[in-house]
Structure formats: C-alpha cells, structure tokens
Design a protein around this motif. Structure first.
Motif, short mmCIF file in Angstrom:
data_model
loop_
_atom_site.label_atom_id
_atom_site.label_comp_id
_atom_site.label_asym_id
_atom_site.label_seq_id
_atom_site.Cartn_x
_atom_site.Cartn_y
_atom_site.Cartn_z
N MET A 1 0.57 -0.83 0.04
CA MET A 1 -0.21 -0.64 0.25
C MET A 1 0.89 1.75 0.22
SD MET A 1 -3.39 0.78 1.89
CE MET A 1 -3.59 -1.22 1.89
N CYS A 2 -0.04 2.14 -0.68
CA CYS A 2 1.06 3.79 -0.65
C CYS A 2 1.59 4.30 0.01
CB CYS A 2 0.46 4.54 -1.75
SG CYS A 2 1.48 6.10 -2.21
N SER A 3 3.32 4.60 0.46
CA SER A 3 3.34 5.53 2.36
C SER A 3 2.71 6.61 2.24
CB SER A 3 4.27 5.81 1.77
OG SER A 3 4.87 4.48 2.46
N ALA A 4 2.22 7.15 1.22
CA ALA A 4 1.21 8.61 1.17
C ALA A 4 0.47 8.28 2.10
CB ALA A 4 0.76 9.16 -0.35
N LYS A 5 0.19 9.85 1.95
CA LYS A 5 -1.19 9.82 3.88
C LYS A 5 -2.50 9.53 3.30
CE LYS A 5 -2.30 12.50 7.18
NZ LYS A 5 -1.91 14.38 8.20
N ALA A 6 -3.34 8.51 3.66
CA ALA A 6 -4.15 8.53 3.93
C ALA A 6 -4.48 7.91 2.22
CB ALA A 6 -5.28 9.77 3.42
N CYS A 7 -3.41 7.68 1.50
CA CYS A 7 -3.15 6.60 0.54
C CYS A 7 -3.41 5.58 0.33
CB CYS A 7 -1.89 6.77 -0.97
SG CYS A 7 -2.16 5.97 -2.73
N ARG A 8 -5.41 4.85 -0.49
CA ARG A 8 -4.98 3.51 0.13
C ARG A 8 -4.08 2.38 -1.37
NH1 ARG A 8 -3.55 4.13 4.30
NH2 ARG A 8 -5.33 4.26 5.44
N GLY A 10 -2.45 0.77 -4.37
CA GLY A 10 -1.14 -0.65 -4.11
C GLY A 10 -0.03 0.18 -4.85
N ALA A 11 1.57 -0.03 -3.96
CA ALA A 11 2.25 0.19 -4.71
C ALA A 11 2.76 -0.16 -5.63
CB ALA A 11 3.07 0.25 -3.56
N VAL A 12 3.62 0.44 -6.24
CA VAL A 12 4.32 0.13 -7.52
C VAL A 12 5.56 0.75 -7.55
CG1 VAL A 12 4.10 1.20 -10.21
CG2 VAL A 12 2.14 0.65 -9.05
N TRP A 13 5.68 1.94 -6.79
CA TRP A 13 7.56 2.25 -6.65
C TRP A 13 7.83 2.10 -5.50
CZ3 TRP A 13 9.52 3.38 -11.30
CH2 TRP A 13 9.10 3.43 -12.00
N VAL A 32 7.07 3.41 -0.17
CA VAL A 32 6.53 2.59 -1.15
C VAL A 32 5.19 3.84 -1.73
CG1 VAL A 32 7.11 0.00 -1.08
CG2 VAL A 32 4.84 0.87 -0.58
N ALA A 33 4.77 3.80 -3.39
CA ALA A 33 4.39 4.71 -3.89
C ALA A 33 3.96 4.46 -5.06
CB ALA A 33 5.71 5.84 -3.98
N CYS A 34 2.47 4.33 -5.01
CA CYS A 34 1.54 3.83 -5.79
C CYS A 34 2.14 5.12 -7.06
CB CYS A 34 -0.15 4.04 -5.60
SG CYS A 34 -0.51 6.61 -5.37
#
Length: 67
Positions: A1-8, A10-13, A32-34
């Motif tokens: 799951m993306c590390s950005a606040k409140a983002c749900r 899926g991680a790609v990076w 990790v980031a979407c």
C-alpha cells in the motif's frame, strides 16, 4: 500500500532513502508509492538529500537481500 498519507492505492514504486544525520551510510530505508504519489514522495525525499534510488516494486522484490 502506498506510503502517502491517506492513500490506499497499491504500491508500484519503491523509494530507497537514507537520512545521513540518523543512519549509517549503508543503511537503506524504503517508502512505497503508487503511480500517483511517486513524484511527490520522491521530491520530498530529494529536497532533503535523502533519496538514493527509485525502482519498481517488481525490481525491488527480485533482488535477494540479507535478513
């Protein structure tokens, strides 16, 4: 799951970073980031001189690591 606040999303990076004031030079931390948040999170780390690398999650998972 993306590390950005409140983002749900899926991680790609994987953003590989290190804070030289806190960590030894060989230590690597990861966020990790979407797709949507990769640039924002990379920019945040890069401005602070922390960003070491950005790779796809697939590449990151294919590299054997200790531990």
């Amino acid at each position: 799951m993306c590390s950005a606040k409140a983002c749900r999303n899926g991680a790609v990076w994987v953003l590989v970073w290190n804070n030289p004031k806190v960590h030894t030079p060989d230590r690597r931390k990861t966020w990790v980031a979407c797709e949507e948040h990769r640039e924002h999170l990379s920019h945040f780390l890069d401005l602070r001189g922390f960003l070491k690398d950005v790779v796809t999650l697939e590449q990151w998972e294919s590299v054997p690591r200790d531990g």
